[in-house]
Design an enzyme around this catalytic site. Sequence first.
Site, PDB file in Angstrom:
ATOM      1  N   HIS A 226       0.883  -1.176   0.000  1.00 54.71           N
ATOM      2  CA  HIS A 226       0.000   0.000   0.000  1.00 54.71           C
ATOM      3  C   HIS A 226       0.913   1.217   0.000  1.00 54.71           C
ATOM      4  O   HIS A 226       1.509   1.560   1.027  1.00 54.71           O
ATOM      5  CB  HIS A 226      -0.886   0.012   1.245  1.00 54.71           C
ATOM      6  CG  HIS A 226      -1.903  -1.090   1.264  1.00 54.71           C
ATOM      7  ND1 HIS A 226      -2.953  -1.143   0.372  1.00 54.71           N
ATOM      8  CD2 HIS A 226      -2.034  -2.188   2.046  1.00 54.71           C
ATOM      9  CE1 HIS A 226      -3.680  -2.220   0.615  1.00 54.71           C
ATOM     10  NE2 HIS A 226      -3.139  -2.881   1.616  1.00 54.71           N
ATOM     11  N   GLU A 255      -1.478  -6.532  -2.181  1.00 52.17           N
ATOM     12  CA  GLU A 255      -2.481  -5.479  -1.952  1.00 52.17           C
ATOM     13  C   GLU A 255      -2.057  -4.157  -2.562  1.00 52.17           C
ATOM     14  O   GLU A 255      -2.317  -3.078  -2.012  1.00 52.17           O
ATOM     15  CB  GLU A 255      -2.735  -5.322  -0.438  1.00 52.17           C
ATOM     16  CG  GLU A 255      -3.122  -6.634   0.234  1.00 52.17           C
ATOM     17  CD  GLU A 255      -3.498  -6.494   1.705  1.00 52.17           C
ATOM     18  OE1 GLU A 255      -3.698  -5.361   2.186  1.00 52.17           O
ATOM     19  OE2 GLU A 255      -3.580  -7.537   2.386  1.00 52.17           O
TER      20      GLU A 255
HETATM   21  C1  XIL Z   1      -9.208  -3.404   4.411  1.00 50.77           C
HETATM   22  C2  XIL Z   1     -10.400  -3.370   3.492  1.00 50.77           C
HETATM   23  O1  XIL Z   1     -10.006  -2.874   2.242  1.00 50.77           O
HETATM   24  C3  XIL Z   1     -11.472  -2.507   4.065  1.00 50.77           C
HETATM   25  O2  XIL Z   1     -12.658  -2.594   3.266  1.00 50.77           O
HETATM   26  C4  XIL Z   1     -11.792  -2.914   5.486  1.00 50.77           C
HETATM   27  O3  XIL Z   1     -12.693  -2.017   6.041  1.00 50.77           O
HETATM   28  C5  XIL Z   1     -10.538  -2.972   6.317  1.00 50.77           C
HETATM   29  O4  XIL Z   1      -9.590  -3.799   5.707  1.00 50.77           O
HETATM   30  N1  XIL Z   1      -4.290  -4.685   4.964  1.00 50.77           N
HETATM   31  C6  XIL Z   1      -5.003  -5.831   4.785  1.00 50.77           C
HETATM   32  C7  XIL Z   1      -6.389  -5.743   4.269  1.00 50.77           C
HETATM   33  O5  XIL Z   1      -4.456  -6.929   4.905  1.00 50.77           O
HETATM   34  O6  XIL Z   1      -7.186  -6.785   4.759  1.00 50.77           O
HETATM   35  C8  XIL Z   1      -7.046  -4.427   4.583  1.00 50.77           C
HETATM   36  O7  XIL Z   1      -8.303  -4.365   3.943  1.00 50.77           O
HETATM   37  C9  XIL Z   1      -6.138  -3.295   4.145  1.00 50.77           C
HETATM   38  C10 XIL Z   1      -4.823  -3.344   4.861  1.00 50.77           C
END
Ligand code: XIL
Length: 580
Positions: A226, A255
């Site tokens: 991210h 992600e």
């Molecule tokens: C996030 C989702 O995108 C949201 O919709 C939810 O409210 C919270 O979780 N790291 C992760 C993911 O491993 O599961 C998370 O996803 C984002 C950060």
Amino acid sequence: MRILIVAGVFLIPLMGQSLRELADQRGIKLGAAVDPSHFAEAAYAEALAREFNQVEPENAMKFGPIHPGQSTYNFTSADAIVAFAQAHGMSARGHTLVWYNQLPGWLTSGGHTPAQLSSILQEHISTVVGRYAGRVYAWDVVNEAFNGDGTLRSYFWYNSPGIGLPGTGYIEQAFRWAHAADPKALLFYNDFSAETINQKSDAIYRMAQDFKARGVPLDGIGMQMHFTTSTGSLGSMEANIKRITDLGLQVQITELDVRLPVNSSGVATSAALATEAQIYHDIVAMCLKYARCTAVQTWGFTDKYSWIPGTYPGFGAALPLDSSYQPKPAYNSIQNALQTGRPVASAEGLVNAASYRGGAIAPGELVLLFGATYGPATLQFSQLNSSGAVPAEWAQTRLLFDGVPAPLLYSRVGQVAAVVPFSIAGKTATQIEYEYQGLRSEPMTVNVTTAVPGVFSFDSSGQGPGAILDASYRLVSRDHPAHRGDSISLFITGGGVTSPDSPDGQISTTGSFPALAVLPRVSIGGVDCSVQYAGGASGLVTGVAQVNVLIAAGVPSGEQPVSVSVGDAASQPALTVWLE
Ligand code: XIL
């Protein structure tokens, strides 16, 4: 989509290859996190199935959503995602079994003891992983278990109150339970801000090393990625990918998104979009450099639905498609990275097509190269060219030995079959390059030897009953054993050069076949048998030889080992023939 400008007047939209088509040729998963409540929206479902070959639930498999009461599971959303994947020929990835977040109230306020939590977690993992066994190929077993300084995060499953296991013991236990529930699933540890080499990624690396050394069923590390427009050092990230893949583990980017500052309408500047595009390009290109980097997944795929605006107010525009599902510069840069990265190939993947043994190669040997990372998405069997020979290029694939392209029998990403050119005869080593669509791998150096005979069998281990014919061309088997005093025909490759010379790729169709320059010796059941013929045969490509041998009177009955030797080189062990 690219736009072709003709004479500055006409705009002809050209559909380039979809990201999914390119990823299929790369042999990697290109995934997106999804919310099944949008599947009914045609534009969402179409773009998802067109551009991606993998889906993962953004939330639907997390503990709270999937296990809302102690004895209640809700599989509706997760099932819809797995069904979508199956309906569209996509892979499904599972996320996540052990995490500090999105835990249900019954669990966190339940006052359970560590012993009770241990059995709750075991039951949860075996129920969820077991339900999707064979349909979910990989799981993020444990998510975000480390702090930035490399210490273990204090939380529910670890120590508040935890399941009663110290250190990374609770993580190990979760992997063991997941493996028991689906022994074929690939199991990942997943985290954020552990992309570059830092205290957190060091701690994860040490755990991975320890797990590998002790046989804990860990298959790979998930890197969330991210990002903002400052990703941290790409060189450091690559060094981290390298050290993890060097352990024999996979890396999956799980992600990926790049959040940009946006105005009140959610619009980012074109400069920010260009920076975002560069980051997407560089991450995909980096993954393509490592054969064990096996997936790139974005967290969502359209700016219409992304967790960013809700979680990071003032930010958005983080994904490759805009909120109308149109490609952004980031989309085009991913496409570009997938089209331009060099294939990766390794000499370790090069084996004799009959024995499946590697090491040195011999002129004329039929070889398989496994693991090259760019090629046709589906198996392409070659056809003879206008001169009646096996072509030296097929489906835009070539395998070159010191620059000489080898006759190619088939090509598919991850597996090609070729006949080693006879021009390597007499050399001590050869440089091999794999090529697809004009992009070449780094050269691999492989030692050359005179002969490496392998006998064809029916098993991809190269062992068990050989593909052996009796004198009436019937396959020898347990039901149709051969007899002492009979002549049988074995088929080998790696027997070396012939006399007269054999041209590359030629199919033997005439009555005069080139014979192996060195007559092989054959032993059956430990008894030397007389070789009556060894050389080309009608319909076989040069480099594959037929060996006719008389079964000596002293050979015992039953399934007997067969060995073919050329000079000092012997064929693979555990190759057999049935005798009566
Ligand atoms: C996030 C989702 O995108 C949201 O919709 C939810 O409210 C919270 O979780 N790291 C992760 C993911 O491993 O599961 C998370 O996803 C984002 C950060």
